[in-house]
Write an enzyme that holds these catalytic residues in place. Structure first.
Site, PDB file in Angstrom:
ATOM      1  N   ASP A  26       0.817  -1.213   0.000  1.00 24.19           N
ATOM      2  CA  ASP A  26       0.000   0.000   0.000  1.00 24.19           C
ATOM      3  C   ASP A  26       0.856   1.271   0.000  1.00 24.19           C
ATOM      4  O   ASP A  26       1.952   1.291   0.563  1.00 24.19           O
ATOM      5  CB  ASP A  26      -0.900  -0.020   1.248  1.00 24.19           C
ATOM      6  CG  ASP A  26      -2.066   0.937   1.111  1.00 24.19           C
ATOM      7  OD1 ASP A  26      -2.302   1.456   0.004  1.00 24.19           O
ATOM      8  OD2 ASP A  26      -2.733   1.183   2.122  1.00 24.19           O
ATOM      9  N   ASN A  74     -10.517  -3.577  -6.264  1.00 28.83           N
ATOM     10  CA  ASN A  74      -9.690  -2.605  -7.001  1.00 28.83           C
ATOM     11  C   ASN A  74     -10.197  -2.310  -8.413  1.00 28.83           C
ATOM     12  O   ASN A  74      -9.772  -1.328  -9.036  1.00 28.83           O
ATOM     13  CB  ASN A  74      -8.216  -3.063  -7.072  1.00 28.83           C
ATOM     14  CG  ASN A  74      -7.475  -2.913  -5.765  1.00 28.83           C
ATOM     15  OD1 ASN A  74      -6.552  -3.664  -5.473  1.00 28.83           O
ATOM     16  ND2 ASN A  74      -7.871  -1.937  -4.946  1.00 28.83           N
TER      17      ASN A  74
HETATM   18  C1  FPP Z   1      -2.101  -0.091  -3.197  1.00 26.82           C
HETATM   19  O1  FPP Z   1      -1.578   1.231  -3.187  1.00 26.82           O
HETATM   20  C2  FPP Z   1      -1.553  -0.807  -4.336  1.00 26.82           C
HETATM   21  C3  FPP Z   1      -2.269  -1.459  -5.284  1.00 26.82           C
HETATM   22  C4  FPP Z   1      -3.731  -1.497  -5.273  1.00 26.82           C
HETATM   23  C5  FPP Z   1      -1.607  -2.140  -6.421  1.00 26.82           C
HETATM   24  C6  FPP Z   1      -0.314  -2.836  -6.127  1.00 26.82           C
HETATM   25  C7  FPP Z   1       0.312  -3.236  -7.398  1.00 26.82           C
HETATM   26  C8  FPP Z   1       1.619  -3.258  -7.664  1.00 26.82           C
HETATM   27  C9  FPP Z   1       2.661  -2.978  -6.661  1.00 26.82           C
HETATM   28  C10 FPP Z   1       2.125  -3.553  -9.046  1.00 26.82           C
HETATM   29  C11 FPP Z   1       1.688  -4.817  -9.706  1.00 26.82           C
HETATM   30  C12 FPP Z   1       2.061  -6.036  -8.987  1.00 26.82           C
HETATM   31  C13 FPP Z   1       3.048  -6.894  -9.299  1.00 26.82           C
HETATM   32  C14 FPP Z   1       3.154  -8.123  -8.482  1.00 26.82           C
HETATM   33  C15 FPP Z   1       4.030  -6.688 -10.350  1.00 26.82           C
HETATM   34  P1  FPP Z   1      -2.545   2.447  -3.470  1.00 26.82           P
HETATM   35  O2  FPP Z   1      -2.668   2.655  -4.914  1.00 26.82           O
HETATM   36  O3  FPP Z   1      -3.854   2.204  -2.774  1.00 26.82           O
HETATM   37  O4  FPP Z   1      -1.786   3.646  -2.814  1.00 26.82           O
HETATM   38  P2  FPP Z   1      -2.432   4.879  -2.037  1.00 26.82           P
HETATM   39  O5  FPP Z   1      -3.097   4.308  -0.817  1.00 26.82           O
HETATM   40  O6  FPP Z   1      -1.263   5.738  -1.704  1.00 26.82           O
HETATM   41  O7  FPP Z   1      -3.403   5.531  -2.972  1.00 26.82           O
END
Ligand code: FPP
Length: 245
Positions: A26, A74
């Protein structure tokens, strides 16, 4: 109890390490925003960190490591962000053998059917090709939801009862667990959520029943090996009683 004692060759690491660590990756969006960049830039950095942390876990001898890459919720995000995450996922799984090397079993948690045939095939092939490897299991949760997983397992068991393959009385926790996406993987010992959020967000809700939780304000792209060492040190000081005294 899912713990193991390691030969302490690295003084930064405690003697007792978790057998299964789960990460909620996150804070990618905020990491990018702080730099005036689009959110997908943060996911790209987050993916790089996923690779770094996977390698580190393998190096220090963690047996099971799970990452939350994309939840069933998501899909509600803007289309271009969703596409960017799925594209990254595709890129990394095509390349996965190059950075995890041999000996790592790969498992995907979640309903694959939502993805196009080509991606589903890549995921299935990777699971098949790596199924005998035993140094570490790396689990990637994509289109995953903990409640969805429990409903999915319940439907399989209901079907088995209907076909007279099992009696409903036979269903217990041990049997139920076998029909979760994690099947033979031990429960989570240490659940790590960076970025200051203090919740589980439908991740491994069954498997984390007795997990220790570690929260930090560090955003996922900055969650380094050193940060993981801190979490491991913290974990080693916890007193785990599993409902006993
Ligand atoms: C949460 O941060 C993150 C996600 C929903 C996506 C995670 C995906 C990756 C790291 C890349 C793809 C995965 C792989 C295994 C290559 P957020 O977007 O909610 O962050 P925020 O809370 O700061 O908005």
């Amino acid at each position: 109890m899912a713990l193991f004692k390691r030969k302490n060759t690295d003084s930064n690491l405690p003697d007792i390490l978790p057998e299964h660590i789960a990460f909620i990756m996150d804070g990618n969006g905020r990491w990018a925003k702080k730099r005036g960049m689009p959110r997908k830039f943060g996911h790209r950095e987050g993916a790089k960190n996923f690779k770094r942390i996977t390698q580190y876990c393998k190096d220090i001898g963690i047996k099971n490591v799970t990452f939350y890459a994309f939840s069933t919720e998501n899909w509600k995000r803007p289309k271009d962000e969703v596409e960017a995450i799925i594209e990254l996922f595709r890129e990394y799984i095509v390349d996965v053998r190059n950075y995890i090397g041999e000996e790592v079993r790969v498992l995907f948690l979640g309903d694959k059917k939502i993805f196009d045939d080509d991606l589903q095939k890549k995921m299935n092939d990777l699971e098949e090709d790596t199924k005998e490897y035993s140094k570490m299991t790396m689990l990637l949760a994509i289109n995953y939801g903990g409640r969805d997983e429990i409903v999915h397992a319940s439907k399989i068991l209901a079907e088995k009862v209907r076909n007279n393959e099992i009696e409903s009385e036979d269903i217990d926790e041990v049997m139920f667990q076998k029909y979760l996406y994690t099947a033979d993987v031990p429960d989570v010992d240490l659940m790590i959520r960076p970025s200051g959020e203090v919740r589980l967000s439908n991740f491994l809700i069954w498997q984390s029943a007795y997990a220790e939780f570690y929260f930090t304000d560090v955003l996922w792209p900055d969650f380094s090996e050193k940060e993981l060492n801190k979490a491991l040190a913290d974990f080693s000081r916890r007193s785990r009683r599993f409902g006993g005294v």
